[in-house]
Write a protein that holds these residues in place. Structure first.
Motif, PDB file in Angstrom:
ATOM      1  N   LEU A   1       0.868  -1.174   0.000  1.00  0.00           N
ATOM      2  CA  LEU A   1       0.000   0.000   0.000  1.00  0.00           C
ATOM      3  C   LEU A   1       0.903   1.221   0.000  1.00  0.00           C
ATOM      4  N   GLN A   2       0.932   1.906  -1.132  1.00  0.00           N
ATOM      5  CA  GLN A   2       1.721   3.127  -1.266  1.00  0.00           C
ATOM      6  C   GLN A   2       0.869   4.307  -0.836  1.00  0.00           C
ATOM      7  N   LEU A   3       1.327   5.022   0.173  1.00  0.00           N
ATOM      8  CA  LEU A   3       0.607   6.168   0.704  1.00  0.00           C
ATOM      9  C   LEU A   3       1.358   7.431   0.320  1.00  0.00           C
ATOM     10  N   ASN A   4       0.715   8.287  -0.451  1.00  0.00           N
ATOM     11  CA  ASN A   4       1.328   9.539  -0.882  1.00  0.00           C
ATOM     12  C   ASN A   4       0.536  10.730  -0.361  1.00  0.00           C
ATOM     13  N   SER A   5       1.192  11.889  -0.342  1.00  0.00           N
ATOM     14  CA  SER A   5       0.529  13.135   0.083  1.00  0.00           C
ATOM     15  C   SER A   5      -0.238  12.927   1.386  1.00  0.00           C
ATOM     16  N   LEU A   6       0.448  12.351   2.341  1.00  0.00           N
ATOM     17  CA  LEU A   6      -0.219  11.982   3.587  1.00  0.00           C
ATOM     18  C   LEU A   6      -0.728  13.203   4.345  1.00  0.00           C
ATOM     19  N   LYS A   7      -1.878  13.011   4.993  1.00  0.00           N
ATOM     20  CA  LYS A   7      -2.528  14.062   5.767  1.00  0.00           C
ATOM     21  C   LYS A   7      -2.654  13.607   7.221  1.00  0.00           C
ATOM     22  N   PRO A   8      -2.789  14.536   8.143  1.00  0.00           N
ATOM     23  CA  PRO A   8      -2.976  14.122   9.545  1.00  0.00           C
ATOM     24  C   PRO A   8      -4.157  13.171   9.733  1.00  0.00           C
ATOM     25  N   GLU A   9      -5.189  13.325   8.932  1.00  0.00           N
ATOM     26  CA  GLU A   9      -6.358  12.440   9.060  1.00  0.00           C
ATOM     27  C   GLU A   9      -6.100  11.020   8.555  1.00  0.00           C
ATOM     28  N   ASP A  10      -4.934  10.794   7.958  1.00  0.00           N
ATOM     29  CA  ASP A  10      -4.555   9.427   7.581  1.00  0.00           C
ATOM     30  C   ASP A  10      -3.930   8.667   8.748  1.00  0.00           C
ATOM     31  N   THR A  11      -3.725   9.354   9.860  1.00  0.00           N
ATOM     32  CA  THR A  11      -3.164   8.704  11.042  1.00  0.00           C
ATOM     33  C   THR A  11      -4.078   7.583  11.512  1.00  0.00           C
ATOM     34  N   ALA A  12      -3.525   6.375  11.585  1.00  0.00           N
ATOM     35  CA  ALA A  12      -4.316   5.204  11.944  1.00  0.00           C
ATOM     36  C   ALA A  12      -3.399   3.993  12.012  1.00  0.00           C
ATOM     37  N   THR A  13      -3.953   2.919  12.533  1.00  0.00           N
ATOM     38  CA  THR A  13      -3.304   1.621  12.402  1.00  0.00           C
ATOM     39  C   THR A  13      -3.842   0.975  11.137  1.00  0.00           C
ATOM     40  N   TYR A  14      -2.950   0.546  10.279  1.00  0.00           N
ATOM     41  CA  TYR A  14      -3.325  -0.035   8.994  1.00  0.00           C
ATOM     42  C   TYR A  14      -3.201  -1.550   9.066  1.00  0.00           C
ATOM     43  N   TYR A  15      -4.256  -2.224   8.591  1.00  0.00           N
ATOM     44  CA  TYR A  15      -4.328  -3.673   8.629  1.00  0.00           C
ATOM     45  C   TYR A  15      -4.502  -4.235   7.218  1.00  0.00           C
ATOM     46  N   CYS A  16      -3.774  -5.290   6.927  1.00  0.00           N
ATOM     47  CA  CYS A  16      -4.062  -6.026   5.703  1.00  0.00           C
ATOM     48  C   CYS A  16      -4.961  -7.213   6.061  1.00  0.00           C
ATOM     49  N   ALA A  17      -5.734  -7.651   5.084  1.00  0.00           N
ATOM     50  CA  ALA A  17      -6.695  -8.709   5.361  1.00  0.00           C
ATOM     51  C   ALA A  17      -6.959  -9.543   4.112  1.00  0.00           C
ATOM     52  N   ARG A  18      -7.280 -10.792   4.334  1.00  0.00           N
ATOM     53  CA  ARG A  18      -7.586 -11.726   3.257  1.00  0.00           C
ATOM     54  C   ARG A  18      -9.096 -11.876   3.127  1.00  0.00           C
ATOM     55  N   CYS A  19      -9.605 -11.666   1.913  1.00  0.00           N
ATOM     56  CA  CYS A  19     -11.040 -11.747   1.687  1.00  0.00           C
ATOM     57  C   CYS A  19     -11.460 -13.190   1.431  1.00  0.00           C
ATOM     58  N   ARG A  20     -12.529 -13.615   2.070  1.00  0.00           N
ATOM     59  CA  ARG A  20     -13.023 -14.973   1.891  1.00  0.00           C
ATOM     60  C   ARG A  20     -13.874 -15.099   0.625  1.00  0.00           C
ATOM     61  N   ARG A  21     -14.199 -13.960   0.037  1.00  0.00           N
ATOM     62  CA  ARG A  21     -15.027 -13.950  -1.158  1.00  0.00           C
ATOM     63  C   ARG A  21     -14.222 -13.387  -2.325  1.00  0.00           C
ATOM     64  N   SER A  22     -14.880 -13.277  -3.473  1.00  0.00           N
ATOM     65  CA  SER A  22     -14.213 -12.742  -4.661  1.00  0.00           C
ATOM     66  C   SER A  22     -15.018 -11.592  -5.234  1.00  0.00           C
ATOM     67  N   GLY A  23     -14.323 -10.507  -5.572  1.00  0.00           N
ATOM     68  CA  GLY A  23     -15.009  -9.383  -6.172  1.00  0.00           C
ATOM     69  C   GLY A  23     -14.708  -8.089  -5.451  1.00  0.00           C
ATOM     70  N   LEU A  24     -14.436  -7.050  -6.208  1.00  0.00           N
ATOM     71  CA  LEU A  24     -14.106  -5.762  -5.606  1.00  0.00           C
ATOM     72  C   LEU A  24     -15.286  -5.215  -4.807  1.00  0.00           C
ATOM     73  N   GLY A  25     -16.487  -5.506  -5.265  1.00  0.00           N
ATOM     74  CA  GLY A  25     -17.662  -4.942  -4.605  1.00  0.00           C
ATOM     75  C   GLY A  25     -18.005  -5.594  -3.289  1.00  0.00           C
ATOM     76  N   VAL A  26     -17.522  -6.827  -3.081  1.00  0.00           N
ATOM     77  CA  VAL A  26     -17.873  -7.532  -1.840  1.00  0.00           C
ATOM     78  C   VAL A  26     -16.750  -7.500  -0.819  1.00  0.00           C
ATOM     79  N   CYS A  27     -15.529  -7.331  -1.249  1.00  0.00           N
ATOM     80  CA  CYS A  27     -14.392  -7.340  -0.323  1.00  0.00           C
ATOM     81  C   CYS A  27     -14.178  -5.939   0.243  1.00  0.00           C
ATOM     82  N   ARG A  28     -15.160  -5.503   1.057  1.00  0.00           N
ATOM     83  CA  ARG A  28     -15.085  -4.183   1.671  1.00  0.00           C
ATOM     84  C   ARG A  28     -15.546  -4.176   3.121  1.00  0.00           C
TER      85      ARG A  28
END
Length: 124
Positions: free
Chosen positions: A79-106
């Motif tokens: 995950l390339q993060l550019n032009s970072l803002k203070p509101e981007d401050t967070a803990t970032y997690y990666c995750a594996r989707c059990r389903r397939s499709g951009l619309g469902v893996c959210r």
């Protein structure tokens, strides 16, 4: 198993690249995503990438500033993060989707494996 890394303290406008190393499963069999959670807030979807990286999806709040990519041979999602803002401050997690499709893996219930998170702090 997922292991996220690459977070840190940066100033507004700077960049970071997060990595998510996968083990004990074939990365190319799964859609993968990044979420983030800011202090006192719920977990927020950031981005999803298809099995071979041919299609991606982004939250409106990060579109144009963040790029997701993957290298299945290296068993890593980025995950390339550019032009970072203070509101981007967070803990970032990666995750594996059990389903397939951009619309469902959210949504969090669609994911069956999570990394431990990497902290990104944007502050001057």
């Amino acid at each position: 198993q997922l292991q996220a890394s690459g977070g840190g303290l940066v100033q507004p406008g700077e960049s970071l690249r997060l990595s998510c190393a996968a083990s004990r499963f074939v990365l190319g069999n799964y859609y993968m995503s990044w979420f983030r959670q800011a202090p006192g807030k719920g977990r927020e979807f950031v981005s999803t990438i298809s099995r071979y990286g041919e299609t991606t999806a982004y939250a409106d709040s990060v579109k144009g500033r963040i790029t997701i990519s993957r290298d299945n041979a290296k068993k890593t999602v980025y995950l390339q993060l550019n032009s970072l803002k203070p509101e981007d401050t967070a803990t970032y997690y990666c995750a594996r989707c059990r389903r397939s499709g951009l619309g469902v893996c959210r949504q969090a219930p669609d994911f069956d494996s999570w990394g431990q998170g990497t902290q990104v702090t944007v502050s001057s």
